[in-house]
Design a protein around this motif. Structure first.
Motif, PDB file in Angstrom:
ATOM      1  N   THR A   1       4.912  35.658  51.488  1.00 56.89           N
ATOM      2  CA  THR A   1       3.794  35.701  50.547  1.00 56.89           C
ATOM      3  C   THR A   1       4.041  34.775  49.369  1.00 56.89           C
ATOM      4  OG1 THR A   1       3.277  37.973  51.177  1.00 56.89           O
ATOM      5  CG2 THR A   1       2.433  37.212  49.053  1.00 56.89           C
ATOM      6  N   ARG A   2       5.232  34.844  48.797  1.00 58.39           N
ATOM      7  CA  ARG A   2       5.560  33.968  47.660  1.00 58.39           C
ATOM      8  C   ARG A   2       5.542  32.501  48.065  1.00 58.39           C
ATOM      9  NH1 ARG A   2      10.672  37.005  45.294  1.00 58.39           N
ATOM     10  NH2 ARG A   2      10.623  37.764  47.385  1.00 58.39           N
ATOM     11  N   ALA A   3       6.060  32.184  49.254  1.00 64.08           N
ATOM     12  CA  ALA A   3       6.091  30.796  49.714  1.00 64.08           C
ATOM     13  C   ALA A   3       4.673  30.248  49.903  1.00 64.08           C
ATOM     14  CB  ALA A   3       6.871  30.685  51.017  1.00 64.08           C
ATOM     15  N   VAL A   4       3.792  31.072  50.456  1.00 61.40           N
ATOM     16  CA  VAL A   4       2.406  30.633  50.662  1.00 61.40           C
ATOM     17  C   VAL A   4       1.721  30.433  49.313  1.00 61.40           C
ATOM     18  CG1 VAL A   4       0.137  31.354  51.528  1.00 61.40           C
ATOM     19  CG2 VAL A   4       2.163  31.598  52.966  1.00 61.40           C
ATOM     20  N   ILE A   5       1.903  31.354  48.392  1.00 58.40           N
ATOM     21  CA  ILE A   5       1.296  31.222  47.060  1.00 58.40           C
ATOM     22  C   ILE A   5       1.788  29.952  46.374  1.00 58.40           C
ATOM     23  CG2 ILE A   5       1.242  32.228  44.739  1.00 58.40           C
ATOM     24  CD1 ILE A   5       1.184  35.006  46.178  1.00 58.40           C
ATOM     25  N   GLU A   6       3.092  29.705  46.439  1.00 57.94           N
ATOM     26  CA  GLU A   6       3.643  28.499  45.817  1.00 57.94           C
ATOM     27  C   GLU A   6       3.087  27.234  46.468  1.00 57.94           C
ATOM     28  OE1 GLU A   6       7.917  28.764  45.890  1.00 57.94           O
ATOM     29  OE2 GLU A   6       7.909  30.595  44.693  1.00 57.94           O
ATOM     30  N   ALA A   7       2.962  27.244  47.788  1.00 56.62           N
ATOM     31  CA  ALA A   7       2.439  26.077  48.497  1.00 56.62           C
ATOM     32  C   ALA A   7       0.981  25.821  48.135  1.00 56.62           C
ATOM     33  CB  ALA A   7       2.589  26.272  50.008  1.00 56.62           C
ATOM     34  N   LEU A   8       0.184  26.876  48.079  1.00 57.05           N
ATOM     35  CA  LEU A   8      -1.223  26.710  47.720  1.00 57.05           C
ATOM     36  C   LEU A   8      -1.364  26.240  46.274  1.00 57.05           C
ATOM     37  CD1 LEU A   8      -2.775  29.805  49.513  1.00 57.05           C
ATOM     38  CD2 LEU A   8      -3.021  27.399  50.166  1.00 57.05           C
ATOM     39  N   THR A   9      -0.534  26.786  45.403  1.00 59.69           N
ATOM     40  CA  THR A   9      -0.547  26.374  44.004  1.00 59.69           C
ATOM     41  C   THR A   9      -0.178  24.898  43.883  1.00 59.69           C
ATOM     42  OG1 THR A   9       0.026  28.611  43.299  1.00 59.69           O
ATOM     43  CG2 THR A   9       0.421  26.856  41.712  1.00 59.69           C
ATOM     44  N   ALA A  10       0.718  24.435  44.735  1.00 57.51           N
ATOM     45  CA  ALA A  10       1.139  23.032  44.715  1.00 57.51           C
ATOM     46  C   ALA A  10       0.120  22.112  45.388  1.00 57.51           C
ATOM     47  CB  ALA A  10       2.494  22.891  45.392  1.00 57.51           C
ATOM     48  N   GLY A  11      -0.968  22.695  45.901  1.00 55.14           N
ATOM     49  CA  GLY A  11      -2.032  21.892  46.494  1.00 55.14           C
ATOM     50  C   GLY A  11      -1.883  21.619  47.979  1.00 55.14           C
ATOM     51  N   ARG A  12      -0.979  22.316  48.641  1.00 63.08           N
ATOM     52  CA  ARG A  12      -0.814  22.110  50.077  1.00 63.08           C
ATOM     53  C   ARG A  12      -1.931  22.836  50.829  1.00 63.08           C
ATOM     54  NH1 ARG A  12       4.550  22.981  48.344  1.00 63.08           N
ATOM     55  NH2 ARG A  12       5.718  21.044  48.394  1.00 63.08           N
ATOM     56  N   SER A  13      -2.296  22.299  51.960  1.00 65.09           N
ATOM     57  CA  SER A  13      -3.354  22.897  52.778  1.00 65.09           C
ATOM     58  C   SER A  13      -2.777  23.996  53.664  1.00 65.09           C
ATOM     59  CB  SER A  13      -3.987  21.830  53.665  1.00 65.09           C
ATOM     60  OG  SER A  13      -3.050  21.395  54.651  1.00 65.09           O
ATOM     61  N   TRP A  14      -3.669  24.806  54.219  1.00 61.13           N
ATOM     62  CA  TRP A  14      -3.242  25.826  55.167  1.00 61.13           C
ATOM     63  C   TRP A  14      -2.614  25.181  56.389  1.00 61.13           C
ATOM     64  CZ3 TRP A  14      -2.439  30.667  54.111  1.00 61.13           C
ATOM     65  CH2 TRP A  14      -3.114  31.250  53.038  1.00 61.13           C
ATOM     66  N   ALA A  15      -3.134  24.033  56.799  1.00 60.73           N
ATOM     67  CA  ALA A  15      -2.570  23.314  57.947  1.00 60.73           C
ATOM     68  C   ALA A  15      -1.127  22.907  57.650  1.00 60.73           C
ATOM     69  CB  ALA A  15      -3.422  22.100  58.279  1.00 60.73           C
ATOM     70  N   HIS A  16      -0.864  22.432  56.451  1.00 54.23           N
ATOM     71  CA  HIS A  16       0.489  22.030  56.072  1.00 54.23           C
ATOM     72  C   HIS A  16       1.422  23.237  56.052  1.00 54.23           C
ATOM     73  CE1 HIS A  16       3.762  20.840  53.294  1.00 54.23           C
ATOM     74  NE2 HIS A  16       3.687  19.725  53.998  1.00 54.23           N
ATOM     75  N   ILE A  17       0.956  24.333  55.476  1.00 56.06           N
ATOM     76  CA  ILE A  17       1.769  25.557  55.427  1.00 56.06           C
ATOM     77  C   ILE A  17       2.104  26.013  56.847  1.00 56.06           C
ATOM     78  CG2 ILE A  17       1.750  28.006  54.798  1.00 56.06           C
ATOM     79  CD1 ILE A  17      -0.076  27.121  52.392  1.00 56.06           C
ATOM     80  N   ALA A  18       1.106  26.006  57.717  1.00 57.46           N
ATOM     81  CA  ALA A  18       1.320  26.429  59.105  1.00 57.46           C
ATOM     82  C   ALA A  18       2.334  25.528  59.798  1.00 57.46           C
ATOM     83  CB  ALA A  18      -0.003  26.416  59.863  1.00 57.46           C
ATOM     84  N   THR A  19       2.231  24.251  59.573  1.00 55.24           N
ATOM     85  CA  THR A  19       3.169  23.308  60.178  1.00 55.24           C
ATOM     86  C   THR A  19       4.589  23.589  59.706  1.00 55.24           C
ATOM     87  OG1 THR A  19       1.433  21.633  60.352  1.00 55.24           O
ATOM     88  CG2 THR A  19       3.709  20.858  60.465  1.00 55.24           C
ATOM     89  N   GLN A  20       4.745  23.859  58.416  1.00 57.88           N
ATOM     90  CA  GLN A  20       6.070  24.171  57.861  1.00 57.88           C
ATOM     91  C   GLN A  20       6.644  25.448  58.474  1.00 57.88           C
ATOM     92  OE1 GLN A  20       6.508  21.010  56.544  1.00 57.88           O
ATOM     93  NE2 GLN A  20       7.901  22.150  55.276  1.00 57.88           N
ATOM     94  N   LEU A  21       5.772  26.378  58.851  1.00 53.70           N
ATOM     95  CA  LEU A  21       6.216  27.640  59.448  1.00 53.70           C
ATOM     96  C   LEU A  21       6.416  27.531  60.958  1.00 53.70           C
ATOM     97  CD1 LEU A  21       3.865  30.112  57.545  1.00 53.70           C
ATOM     98  CD2 LEU A  21       6.336  29.830  57.211  1.00 53.70           C
TER      99      LEU A  21
END
Length: 82
Positions: free
Chosen positions: A20-40
């Protein structure tokens, strides 16, 4: 929660909090859901009716991926207890 509990060992609550914290930080940094998913390591969701994959599609893919991962970890925990 006790650090020795099954949830702590299998990833449970602590892993969910970290995710949850990692996703919040990524979204706050302007990363897309696609980018977050790729990182996971989430495979791309299938586009429906040749439409573009939406943020919602990526979110659902992330949830499904993490649920499957948690289930695998839980299965391994039960095997170790046997």
């Amino acid at each position: 929660m006790d650090a020795d509990s099954a949830d702590a060992v299998s990833g449970g609550i602590q892993s969910e909090d970290l995710l949850t914290r990692a996703v919040i930080e990524a979204l706050t940094a302007g990363r897309s859901w696609a980018h977050i998913a790729t990182q996971l390591g989430v495979p791309p969701p299938a586009a429906r009716d040749r439409l573009a994959v939406t943020d919602r599609d990526w979110q659902e893919a992330i949830v499904a991926h993490e649920n499957a991962r948690a289930a695998r970890l839980d299965d391994q925990t039960w095997i170790r207890r046997s």
